[in-house]
Motif scaffolding. Structure first.
Motif, PDB file in Angstrom:
ATOM      1  N   THR A  48      20.023 -17.157   9.799  1.00 23.65           N
ATOM      2  CA  THR A  48      20.254 -16.394   8.579  1.00 23.65           C
ATOM      3  C   THR A  48      19.107 -16.700   7.624  1.00 23.65           C
ATOM      4  OG1 THR A  48      21.635 -18.197   7.816  1.00 23.65           O
ATOM      5  CG2 THR A  48      22.762 -16.256   8.684  1.00 23.65           C
ATOM      6  N   GLY A  49      18.721 -15.692   6.911  1.00 22.31           N
ATOM      7  CA  GLY A  49      17.634 -15.876   5.969  1.00 22.31           C
ATOM      8  C   GLY A  49      17.662 -14.743   4.973  1.00 22.31           C
ATOM      9  N   SER A  50      16.852 -14.858   3.951  1.00 18.89           N
ATOM     10  CA  SER A  50      16.787 -13.757   3.001  1.00 18.89           C
ATOM     11  C   SER A  50      15.356 -13.247   2.953  1.00 18.89           C
ATOM     12  CB  SER A  50      17.238 -14.224   1.616  1.00 18.89           C
ATOM     13  OG  SER A  50      16.293 -15.134   1.096  1.00 18.89           O
ATOM     14  N   VAL A  51      15.243 -11.943   2.855  1.00 18.06           N
ATOM     15  CA  VAL A  51      13.932 -11.311   2.820  1.00 18.06           C
ATOM     16  C   VAL A  51      13.796 -10.607   1.477  1.00 18.06           C
ATOM     17  CG1 VAL A  51      12.413  -9.642   3.927  1.00 18.06           C
ATOM     18  CG2 VAL A  51      14.019 -10.960   5.321  1.00 18.06           C
ATOM     19  N   SER A  52      12.761 -10.929   0.743  1.00 20.69           N
ATOM     20  CA  SER A  52      12.574 -10.229  -0.524  1.00 20.69           C
ATOM     21  C   SER A  52      11.154  -9.700  -0.618  1.00 20.69           C
ATOM     22  CB  SER A  52      12.877 -11.160  -1.700  1.00 20.69           C
ATOM     23  OG  SER A  52      12.007 -12.264  -1.655  1.00 20.69           O
ATOM     24  N   ALA A  53      11.018  -8.537  -1.226  1.00 24.61           N
ATOM     25  CA  ALA A  53       9.714  -7.894  -1.325  1.00 24.61           C
ATOM     26  C   ALA A  53       9.327  -7.703  -2.783  1.00 24.61           C
ATOM     27  CB  ALA A  53       9.752  -6.542  -0.623  1.00 24.61           C
ATOM     28  N   LYS A  54       8.047  -7.908  -3.029  1.00 21.76           N
ATOM     29  CA  LYS A  54       7.500  -7.657  -4.364  1.00 21.76           C
ATOM     30  C   LYS A  54       6.427  -6.595  -4.217  1.00 21.76           C
ATOM     31  CE  LYS A  54       5.652 -11.259  -6.093  1.00 21.76           C
ATOM     32  NZ  LYS A  54       5.809 -12.683  -5.874  1.00 21.76           N
ATOM     33  N   ILE A  55       6.548  -5.561  -5.005  1.00 19.81           N
ATOM     34  CA  ILE A  55       5.530  -4.521  -4.943  1.00 19.81           C
ATOM     35  C   ILE A  55       4.756  -4.524  -6.249  1.00 19.81           C
ATOM     36  CG2 ILE A  55       5.087  -2.052  -4.646  1.00 19.81           C
ATOM     37  CD1 ILE A  55       7.794  -1.875  -3.228  1.00 19.81           C
ATOM     38  N   ASP A  56       3.440  -4.625  -6.125  1.00 22.12           N
ATOM     39  CA  ASP A  56       2.606  -4.579  -7.315  1.00 22.12           C
ATOM     40  C   ASP A  56       1.455  -3.627  -7.006  1.00 22.12           C
ATOM     41  OD1 ASP A  56       1.145  -4.983  -9.573  1.00 22.12           O
ATOM     42  OD2 ASP A  56       0.557  -7.047  -9.102  1.00 22.12           O
ATOM     43  N   GLY A  57       1.614  -2.388  -7.430  1.00 25.47           N
ATOM     44  CA  GLY A  57       0.603  -1.381  -7.100  1.00 25.47           C
ATOM     45  C   GLY A  57       0.531  -1.202  -5.601  1.00 25.47           C
ATOM     46  N   GLU A  58      -0.656  -1.448  -5.014  1.00 23.92           N
ATOM     47  CA  GLU A  58      -0.791  -1.288  -3.571  1.00 23.92           C
ATOM     48  C   GLU A  58      -0.438  -2.570  -2.811  1.00 23.92           C
ATOM     49  OE1 GLU A  58      -5.569  -2.339  -3.337  1.00 23.92           O
ATOM     50  OE2 GLU A  58      -4.863  -0.275  -3.140  1.00 23.92           O
ATOM     51  N   HIS A  59      -0.188  -3.633  -3.545  1.00 24.50           N
ATOM     52  CA  HIS A  59       0.121  -4.909  -2.899  1.00 24.50           C
ATOM     53  C   HIS A  59       1.616  -5.070  -2.657  1.00 24.50           C
ATOM     54  CE1 HIS A  59      -3.900  -6.685  -3.220  1.00 24.50           C
ATOM     55  NE2 HIS A  59      -3.988  -5.897  -4.272  1.00 24.50           N
ATOM     56  N   ILE A  60       1.927  -5.371  -1.411  1.00 27.01           N
ATOM     57  CA  ILE A  60       3.321  -5.644  -1.072  1.00 27.01           C
ATOM     58  C   ILE A  60       3.371  -7.072  -0.537  1.00 27.01           C
ATOM     59  CG2 ILE A  60       5.303  -4.985   0.354  1.00 27.01           C
ATOM     60  CD1 ILE A  60       4.053  -2.207   0.618  1.00 27.01           C
ATOM     61  N   ASP A  61       4.140  -7.902  -1.191  1.00 24.92           N
ATOM     62  CA  ASP A  61       4.294  -9.281  -0.731  1.00 24.92           C
ATOM     63  C   ASP A  61       5.725  -9.504  -0.309  1.00 24.92           C
ATOM     64  OD1 ASP A  61       1.837 -10.922  -0.977  1.00 24.92           O
ATOM     65  OD2 ASP A  61       1.874 -10.051  -3.000  1.00 24.92           O
ATOM     66  N   ILE A  62       5.888  -9.946   0.920  1.00 24.68           N
ATOM     67  CA  ILE A  62       7.238 -10.143   1.421  1.00 24.68           C
ATOM     68  C   ILE A  62       7.455 -11.609   1.759  1.00 24.68           C
ATOM     69  CG2 ILE A  62       8.904  -9.440   3.175  1.00 24.68           C
ATOM     70  CD1 ILE A  62       7.618  -6.815   3.277  1.00 24.68           C
ATOM     71  N   ASP A  63       8.539 -12.143   1.240  1.00 23.14           N
ATOM     72  CA  ASP A  63       8.886 -13.533   1.487  1.00 23.14           C
ATOM     73  C   ASP A  63      10.128 -13.609   2.350  1.00 23.14           C
ATOM     74  OD1 ASP A  63       6.994 -15.123   0.140  1.00 23.14           O
ATOM     75  OD2 ASP A  63       7.845 -14.459  -1.777  1.00 23.14           O
ATOM     76  N   VAL A  64      10.033 -14.405   3.393  1.00 28.07           N
ATOM     77  CA  VAL A  64      11.195 -14.648   4.229  1.00 28.07           C
ATOM     78  C   VAL A  64      11.593 -16.104   4.017  1.00 28.07           C
ATOM     79  CG1 VAL A  64      12.132 -14.572   6.570  1.00 28.07           C
ATOM     80  CG2 VAL A  64      10.263 -13.042   5.933  1.00 28.07           C
ATOM     81  N   LEU A  65      12.812 -16.297   3.544  1.00 24.12           N
ATOM     82  CA  LEU A  65      13.268 -17.660   3.283  1.00 24.12           C
ATOM     83  C   LEU A  65      14.517 -17.951   4.093  1.00 24.12           C
ATOM     84  CD1 LEU A  65      12.858 -17.744  -0.614  1.00 24.12           C
ATOM     85  CD2 LEU A  65      11.352 -18.784   1.094  1.00 24.12           C
ATOM     86  N   GLY A  66      14.685 -19.197   4.463  1.00 25.81           N
ATOM     87  CA  GLY A  66      15.866 -19.581   5.214  1.00 25.81           C
ATOM     88  C   GLY A  66      15.614 -20.889   5.933  1.00 25.81           C
ATOM     89  N   ASP A  67      16.657 -21.406   6.565  1.00 28.62           N
ATOM     90  CA  ASP A  67      16.510 -22.667   7.290  1.00 28.62           C
ATOM     91  C   ASP A  67      15.969 -22.410   8.695  1.00 28.62           C
ATOM     92  OD1 ASP A  67      17.498 -24.053   5.143  1.00 28.62           O
ATOM     93  OD2 ASP A  67      19.584 -23.880   5.811  1.00 28.62           O
ATOM     94  N   ASP A  68      15.325 -23.384   9.231  1.00 28.25           N
ATOM     95  CA  ASP A  68      14.853 -23.353  10.619  1.00 28.25           C
ATOM     96  C   ASP A  68      13.876 -22.224  10.924  1.00 28.25           C
ATOM     97  OD1 ASP A  68      16.507 -25.522  11.195  1.00 28.25           O
ATOM     98  OD2 ASP A  68      18.219 -24.215  11.615  1.00 28.25           O
ATOM     99  N   LEU A  69      13.145 -21.771   9.925  1.00 28.66           N
ATOM    100  CA  LEU A  69      12.221 -20.656  10.169  1.00 28.66           C
ATOM    101  C   LEU A  69      10.819 -21.133  10.558  1.00 28.66           C
ATOM    102  CD1 LEU A  69      13.206 -18.142   7.347  1.00 28.66           C
ATOM    103  CD2 LEU A  69      13.866 -18.113   9.752  1.00 28.66           C
ATOM    104  N   GLY A  70      10.682 -22.453  10.681  1.00 29.25           N
ATOM    105  CA  GLY A  70       9.365 -23.009  11.001  1.00 29.25           C
ATOM    106  C   GLY A  70       8.728 -22.403  12.237  1.00 29.25           C
ATOM    107  N   PHE A  71       9.560 -22.037  13.214  1.00 28.57           N
ATOM    108  CA  PHE A  71       8.987 -21.476  14.446  1.00 28.57           C
ATOM    109  C   PHE A  71       8.255 -20.157  14.179  1.00 28.57           C
ATOM    110  CE2 PHE A  71      12.781 -18.969  14.268  1.00 28.57           C
ATOM    111  CZ  PHE A  71      12.526 -17.825  15.000  1.00 28.57           C
ATOM    112  N   LEU A  72       8.590 -19.485  13.080  1.00 33.56           N
ATOM    113  CA  LEU A  72       7.900 -18.239  12.740  1.00 33.56           C
ATOM    114  C   LEU A  72       6.578 -18.494  12.008  1.00 33.56           C
ATOM    115  CD1 LEU A  72      10.778 -15.839  11.610  1.00 33.56           C
ATOM    116  CD2 LEU A  72       9.465 -15.761  13.728  1.00 33.56           C
ATOM    117  N   VAL A  73       6.300 -19.747  11.728  1.00 36.46           N
ATOM    118  CA  VAL A  73       5.039 -20.083  11.073  1.00 36.46           C
ATOM    119  C   VAL A  73       4.032 -20.562  12.116  1.00 36.46           C
ATOM    120  CG1 VAL A  73       3.909 -21.600   9.416  1.00 36.46           C
ATOM    121  CG2 VAL A  73       6.138 -20.626   8.873  1.00 36.46           C
ATOM    122  N   GLY A  74       4.453 -21.536  12.920  1.00 33.55           N
ATOM    123  CA  GLY A  74       3.597 -22.007  14.006  1.00 33.55           C
ATOM    124  C   GLY A  74       2.474 -22.910  13.526  1.00 33.55           C
ATOM    125  N   THR A  75       1.674 -23.380  14.480  1.00 35.51           N
ATOM    126  CA  THR A  75       0.571 -24.266  14.147  1.00 35.51           C
ATOM    127  C   THR A  75      -0.442 -23.540  13.281  1.00 35.51           C
ATOM    128  OG1 THR A  75       0.874 -25.135  16.366  1.00 35.51           O
ATOM    129  CG2 THR A  75      -1.034 -25.922  15.159  1.00 35.51           C
TER     130      THR A  75
END
Lengths: 287, 90
Positions: free
Chosen positions: A144-171
């Motif tokens: 389980t995690g939460s996904v939030s998006a910030k839009i600033d003009g042409e920039h879209i920043d998306i944050d994925v937060l939650g526990d055990d998500l380290g595998f989605l980051v990797g080395t």
């Protein structure tokens, strides 16, 4: 999308520098050579290479039927001939949007319409597609995690937060780059969007990485100033190199450049006065 | 010899993640099938997509395929498994 303009001793160096400024690989950028260095005596060059570059708008892969769904008129240019590979069953049962205004048969390749002709895609739509994809990704991994998006003009920043998500980051964030790449595929590319800049962060990794790298870069700059000796950093990917360049642009008396080619491309931190002329002269003389 | 069903249950997270990614990319999500086979002790996840969707899944210079593999292999660590991904079309 913005262009960056850089000068360097050779076209190749200028391109490399521009890529670092943009924080992308060369496959993702397009260049315009504004000025070539003139050839001088004995293979030396005089004058500077001036190049401008920008992030290449992603390849045109318009899904005409999706555009219809979003209520935007599909122009004839967007209509990609889809039936050129024979009619296999999977294609036959597609919803019949084919009844669009007749399109003329086109030469292969001609359907790559100039992007100016395509209506821009609303960043909100791109952001929503990206968010849906990432939520599904976390869920499919049984987390389980939460996904939030910030839009600033042409920039879209998306944050994925939650526990055990380290595998989605990797080395060193390698898996995160892959996640971001896929997110771009399912949002920007699927929607035919060429204007937004989309970034994905997982578990605050990028921010932490930026802080750590900036601290490190400033420390190296201090060392270089004290010793007068240029330092080559360990190889980094383009976004990390950009962080280092950005961190040191404001530091007086220090200049940065990148050397080598990916995946071994690295930033060299040197005294500004030294890197301007003498060290390249040394290279030229030693031949 | 291990059956395919056993192989899928050996890497349930990787299989689910792979299915989600590929379905999100293709035009015909209903045609996406993921099967696990075991080859020389290694789990291989075979993805089948509709004819015409393979190009999207592989991407320019294989870049999308590479990214899919990276994420799926990362997901497989949650299954304590090592997997490879093969892309096939119908």
């Amino acid at each position: 999308m913005e262009w960056v303009e850089v000068t360097a001793e050779s076209i190749e160096d200028a391109k490399a520098l521009a890529l670092d400024r943009l924080g992308v690989d060369d496959a993702e950028a397009e260049f315009e050579v504004l000025e070539e260095p003139k050839a001088g005596l004995f293979g030396r060059t005089r004058g500077e290479a001036r190049v401008r570059a920008r992030i290449k708008p992603s390849s045109v892969r318009v899904k005409a039927d999706r555009r219809d769904r979003r209520g935007k008129p599909a122009t004839e240019r967007q209509a990609k001939p889809r039936n050129d590979r024979g009619d296999r069953r999977s294609r036959g049962d597609r919803p019949q949007r084919q009844s669009r205004p007749e399109r003329e048969p086109r030469e292969p390749g001609e359907d790559r319409a100039p992007r100016e002709d395509l209506p821009p895609v609303d960043p909100t739509t791109v952001s929503a597609a990206a968010t849906t994809f990432l939520e599904g990704l976390v869920k499919s991994a049984g987390l389980t995690g939460s996904v939030s998006a910030k839009i600033d003009g042409e920039h879209i920043d998306i944050d994925v937060l939650g526990d055990d998500l380290g595998f989605l980051v990797g080395t060193k964030g390698a898996t995160l780059l892959a996640v971001q790449d896929l997110t771009r595929v399912v949002s920007q590319r699927r929607l035919g969007d060429h204007d937004t800049r989309l970034r994905v962060d997982v578990a605050g990794y990028r921010e932490k990485r930026r802080e750590a790298l900036t601290r490190f870069a400033l420390k190296v700059a201090g060392d270089v100033k004290t010793s007068g000796q240029a330092r080559a950093l360990e190889p980094m990917n383009s976004s990390d190199r950009k962080i280092v360049h950005d961190a040191l642009t404001e530091v007086e008396g220090i200049s940065t450049r990148s050397e080598g080619s990916d995946p071994f491309r690295r930033v060299v931190v040197a005294l500004a006065s030294v890197s301007e002329d003498s060290d390249s002269e040394i290279v030229a003389d030693s031949e | 010899m291990m059956s395919d069903a056993q192989a899928t249950t050996m890497a349930p997270t990787a299989s689910a993640v792979l299915t989600h990614i590929v379905k999100s990319i293709v035009d015909t999500p209903d045609a996406v099938k993921v099967e696990a086979i075991v080859d020389e002790g290694k789990i291989i996840l075979e993805v089948r997509v509709a004819d015409g969707d393979l190009g999207r899944v592989i991407g320019r210079r294989g870049r999308t395929a590479q990214s899919i593999r990276a994420v799926v292999r990362a997901a497989a660590t949650r299954d304590n498994a090592e997997v490879d991904v093969d892309f096939l079309d119908d």
